[in-house]
Scaffold this active site. Structure first.
Site, PDB file in Angstrom:
ATOM      1  N   HIS A   1      43.351  45.166  37.289  1.00  0.00           N
ATOM      2  CA  HIS A   1      42.922  44.708  38.615  1.00  0.00           C
ATOM      3  C   HIS A   1      43.239  43.225  38.785  1.00  0.00           C
ATOM      4  O   HIS A   1      42.429  42.387  38.368  1.00  0.00           O
ATOM      5  CB  HIS A   1      41.409  44.898  38.766  1.00  0.00           C
ATOM      6  CG  HIS A   1      40.991  46.322  38.912  1.00  0.00           C
ATOM      7  ND1 HIS A   1      40.822  46.922  40.135  1.00  0.00           N
ATOM      8  CD2 HIS A   1      40.725  47.274  37.997  1.00  0.00           C
ATOM      9  CE1 HIS A   1      40.455  48.180  39.971  1.00  0.00           C
ATOM     10  NE2 HIS A   1      40.393  48.420  38.671  1.00  0.00           N
TER      11      HIS A   1
ATOM     12  N   CYS B   1      45.317  50.117  39.942  1.00  0.00           N
ATOM     13  CA  CYS B   1      44.449  51.094  39.271  1.00  0.00           C
ATOM     14  C   CYS B   1      44.646  52.486  39.886  1.00  0.00           C
ATOM     15  O   CYS B   1      45.741  53.024  39.801  1.00  0.00           O
ATOM     16  CB  CYS B   1      42.993  50.611  39.303  1.00  0.00           C
ATOM     17  SG  CYS B   1      41.933  51.493  38.129  1.00  0.00           S
TER      18      CYS B   1
ATOM     19  N   GLU C   1      42.917  41.477  41.355  1.00  0.00           N
ATOM     20  CA  GLU C   1      41.890  40.862  42.226  1.00  0.00           C
ATOM     21  C   GLU C   1      40.589  40.582  41.480  1.00  0.00           C
ATOM     22  O   GLU C   1      39.704  39.910  42.014  1.00  0.00           O
ATOM     23  CB  GLU C   1      41.662  41.742  43.457  1.00  0.00           C
ATOM     24  CG  GLU C   1      40.763  42.958  43.265  1.00  0.00           C
ATOM     25  CD  GLU C   1      41.396  44.136  42.517  1.00  0.00           C
ATOM     26  OE1 GLU C   1      42.493  43.993  41.956  1.00  0.00           O
ATOM     27  OE2 GLU C   1      40.765  45.206  42.492  1.00  0.00           O
TER      28      GLU C   1
END
Lengths: 250, 200
Positions: B177, B80, B179
């Site tokens: 993202h 990002c 994660e």
């Protein structure tokens, strides 16, 4: 193509989930970090924690819960309830929340929205609005829906967007807890007026209700609590139902 | 010996998920607050929290050296904002970026902004091998606009294809993202770790 999101919401009181939970295979059915992880497995797109005590005494308990959850949850986590300042928001983000929702405090002092957006980026600022039908419009209520403000909900949503909100969490006070479906007119009115994502909330009693709100409004996401907690259906079942009817979900 | 990943902490936002994700995927993670330590890293991950200028602030003194290090082949991943700082500049700020990727960061155009939620990445890069439905979590209002051929994945948003996955030298950049992207994200991170090990 961007998919519609399904967001289970956990009402947390003193570190425990309060709405009745009927979950199989969990050690501690009321324990938020485990429930959040179970919902991720079912296919939840995000999780929301609402701290319904939100008193100074229980604040640290909530932050501890958030950090424990963040270590085992790999979808976004939104935390709300009792956020009164930029520093409250920072604490929640540092504890591991990805987004923070602010409600009463933003109505009292709207500049908190812009301050939070400038400090942390607008994508993590969620403005929660509780709207209730009064005559020919919807009025904003604060303090858990107990205090009328005289402010028009659609106008307030637009103002929140201008101030830097990244998302609106819109709850209908008329529909909340009744389980007869989302408030379609309210959701449509707000989602048509703002150009940030709107999360519909309040009133969900079945997967049909989730279909209705996506089919009839521009809401980006639907939040629900009891249908998931009572095991009436899983997130996966809701998604299958939506997919079969042409709504794009993950 | 597990891969040692240096994770940059710019002092804004939390690194719980990314740290735990990388550890779950088998890496050893060292969180650094002094950006000088990036220069000694075996592999670097630039996480995606905060705004452009704030993120670049601490990296600024080492900008040239970090750029040199990444362009000469140190494996890296920018997520990002951590990806956006790889560009020369951003419309979101005034600070120059690292300049690893040629091009700039421009506002995302659409009816609903931010682009928030799960969306698909179309890519045939090896980092996507075995990655289920390739839906990932996005939350952004700006996007990379490369002026060189580094796009390895795109995403459809409101009828337009936007570049969301980049690679130059051994530096990868994701607008999404990993994660926050559940099992799909973990698969990408595992692939990234294998990739980093293979180029060391």
């Amino acid at each position: 193509m961007l998919t519609k999101r399904i967001i289970p919401c956990l009402d947390v009181k003193d570190g425990k989930v309060v709405k009745g939970i009927n979950f199989k295979g969990l050690r501690d059915v009321g324990y938020p970090p485990e429930l959040a992880a179970a919902y991720e497995k079912q296919g939840a797109d995000e999780i929301t924690f609402l701290d319904i005590t939100a008193s100074l005494e229980t604040r640290q308990t909530m932050l501890d819960i958030v950090s424990e959850t963040a270590g085992k949850l790999f979808v976004p986590l939104t935390v709300g309830g009792g956020i009164r300042s930029v520093s409250d928001m920072r604490d929640a983000l540092n504890a591991g929340a990805d987004k923070v929702s602010v409600n009463s405090a933003a109505v009292k002092d709207p500049s908190i929205i812009s301050e939070c957006a400038e400090s942390f980026g607008r994508q993590c600022v969620v403005v929660a609005i509780d709207g209730k039908r009064v005559d020919d419009h919807w009025e904003v209520f604060t303090h858990g829906g107990t205090k009328p403000t005289g402010i028009d909900a659609v106008e307030w949503a637009k103002k929140a967007e201008d101030l830097g909100a990244g998302e609106i969490l819109l709850t209908s006070m008329d529909a909340d807890g009744v389980k007869t479906g989302y408030d379609i007119p309210l959701t449509a009115a707000v989602a048509d007026e703002v150009s940030i994502p709107v999360i519909a909330s309040g009133g969900c009693g079945s997967k049909e209700h989730i279909y209705d709100v996506f089919a009839q409004t521009n809401a980006s996401a639907a939040l629900a609590a009891s249908i998931f907690h009572y095991n009436e259906c899983t997130v996966g079942e809701v998604k299958e139902y939506l997919r079969d009817r042409g709504i794009v979900v993950r | 010996m597990p891969l040692n990943i240096t994770l940059t902490d710019y002092g804004v936002g939390n690194l719980y998920s990314i740290r735990r994700s990388l550890e779950n995927c088998g890496a050893e993670v060292t969180v650094v607050r002094d950006m000088k330590e990036v220069l000694d890293a075996e592999c670097v991950v630039f996480p995606g929290v905060g705004a452009f200028d704030k993120t670049m602030e601490k990296l600024q003194p080492y900008r040239e050296d970090i750029r040199e290090k990444l362009l000469s082949g140190t494996p890296a991943l920018g997520i990002c904002i951590g990806m956006q700082i790889m560009y020369n500049s951003s419309a979101e700020g005034t600070t120059p970026g690292l300049g690893v990727f040629d091009g700039d960061v421009v506002p995302l155009v659409g009816k609903v902004i931010p682009h928030m939620g799960w969306n698909q990445v179309v890519s045939d890069d090896p980092l996507m091998d075995g990655v289920g439905d390739r839906n990932f979590y996005f939350a952004h209002s700006f996007r990379g606009n490369p002026s060189e051929d580094i796009t390895i994945g795109t995403t459809e948003y409101e009828g337009t294809e936007i570049p969301t996955f980049f690679r130059k030298a051994n530096t990868y950049g994701t607008q999404f993202h990993p994660e926050k992207s559940s099992t799909s994200g973990m698969a990408v991170l595992r692939n990234f770790i294998s990739f980093a090990e293979s180029v060391l």
